[in-house]
Design a protein around this motif. Sequence first.
Motif, short mmCIF file in Angstrom:
data_model
loop_
_atom_site.label_atom_id
_atom_site.label_comp_id
_atom_site.label_asym_id
_atom_site.label_seq_id
_atom_site.Cartn_x
_atom_site.Cartn_y
_atom_site.Cartn_z
N VAL A 214 -9.97 3.90 -3.39
CA VAL A 214 -9.45 3.17 -2.22
C VAL A 214 -8.82 1.87 -2.70
CG1 VAL A 214 -10.00 2.12 -0.01
CG2 VAL A 214 -11.32 4.08 -0.79
N ALA A 215 -7.57 1.63 -2.29
CA ALA A 215 -6.91 0.35 -2.57
C ALA A 215 -7.15 -0.58 -1.38
CB ALA A 215 -5.42 0.55 -2.79
N VAL A 216 -7.48 -1.84 -1.66
CA VAL A 216 -7.83 -2.79 -0.60
C VAL A 216 -6.95 -4.04 -0.71
CG1 VAL A 216 -9.65 -4.19 0.46
CG2 VAL A 216 -10.21 -1.97 -0.57
N VAL A 217 -6.40 -4.46 0.42
CA VAL A 217 -5.59 -5.68 0.50
C VAL A 217 -6.21 -6.59 1.54
CG1 VAL A 217 -3.32 -6.68 0.99
CG2 VAL A 217 -3.49 -4.45 -0.16
N GLY A 218 -6.36 -7.87 1.22
CA GLY A 218 -6.87 -8.87 2.15
C GLY A 218 -5.78 -9.78 2.65
N ALA B 5 -5.72 -3.55 -5.59
CA ALA B 5 -4.60 -2.71 -5.13
C ALA B 5 -3.45 -2.92 -6.09
CB ALA B 5 -4.19 -3.05 -3.71
N CYS B 6 -3.46 -2.16 -7.16
CA CYS B 6 -2.41 -2.32 -8.17
C CYS B 6 -2.05 -0.96 -8.78
CB CYS B 6 -2.87 -3.28 -9.27
SG CYS B 6 -4.31 -2.74 -10.18
N LEU C 154 0.83 -1.21 0.00
CA LEU C 154 0.00 0.00 0.00
C LEU C 154 0.86 1.26 0.00
CD1 LEU C 154 -2.79 -1.06 2.52
CD2 LEU C 154 -3.07 -0.67 0.06
N ILE C 155 1.94 1.24 0.79
CA ILE C 155 2.84 2.40 0.84
C ILE C 155 3.48 2.64 -0.52
CG2 ILE C 155 5.00 3.25 1.82
CD1 ILE C 155 4.19 1.79 4.43
#
Length: 299
Positions: free
Chosen positions: A241-245, A298-299, A144-145
């Motif tokens: 919004v980027a989302v990571v699971g 999230a890419c 994300l960073i």
Amino acid sequence: MAEATRVRVLTAIEELGFVRNEAARTLRKGSGRTLGVIVEDISNPYFTDLARGVEDASNAGGYDLIWCTSDGSPEKERRRLDFLEQQGVSGVVITPVALDRDRIARLRARDVRMALVDRRMPGTGACSVNVDHVQGGRLAMRHLIELGRHDVAFVTAEPESPPVRQRRGGALRALTRAGYAPEQVLTIAEEELTAEAGQHAARRLLEFGTLPTGIFCANDLLAIGLINELTRNGVKVPQDVAVVGYDDIAPAATCVVPLTTVCQPRHELGVTATELLLAGIDNQQVTLTPELVVRESAC
């Protein structure tokens, strides 16, 4: 079992001299060839995949299985252990909720061996297989960073299990290392790690008015529910919004926006735990490594 994991197990056997105790001999030579399995929630694909690994390794070793679920309840876990003990199982593979050292000692005194998944209890004789969740959390937050999403939220469940706490801890370390204050992370705590809880978390975030630019969810079910609810409300993922699971369960790749996630080797966890149980090595611990899988969320 993956070759690298098999090498670690065989190395442990050689280093320890492969001296079996009485419980181990019972497991291999006793009249019963049945193992017990207790997982928290069989409706969660993560536990289904793990259970499949236990099934495959047990079948290969010539053992039958008795399946149980604890539903995350300490009381139900206790009853399931009582039941398996009464059935005379030779060993138990378990994702523990409230298992303690006294109960492990009692089971071992009855020649019932234990393999713990995602928990460690050194010195009890129980073997364990874990994932490096601190590293998994680092991978998620670092991604994300690197995408420039420094205003982040962490969606979790309260109370947090040890693996989830480790994921959050790894994420905060990555944030600190990048020069950002962990205090800036908004934490949204739900009652469960489910898709429905993810939907509720999304509605709570929308009420704030200003959304974070990045969200790390403690598991994939939360992330899938969150993405679906944000999308229904006109939020673009990943543009807004980027989302990571976390987990990389099968639905992660097929949800409305395919999910970027940290992949746990779920099947290998089950296989390795069962292999260690059948090998009869006391206190052996194996740690598996997670990997980041990048998809459209999230890419």
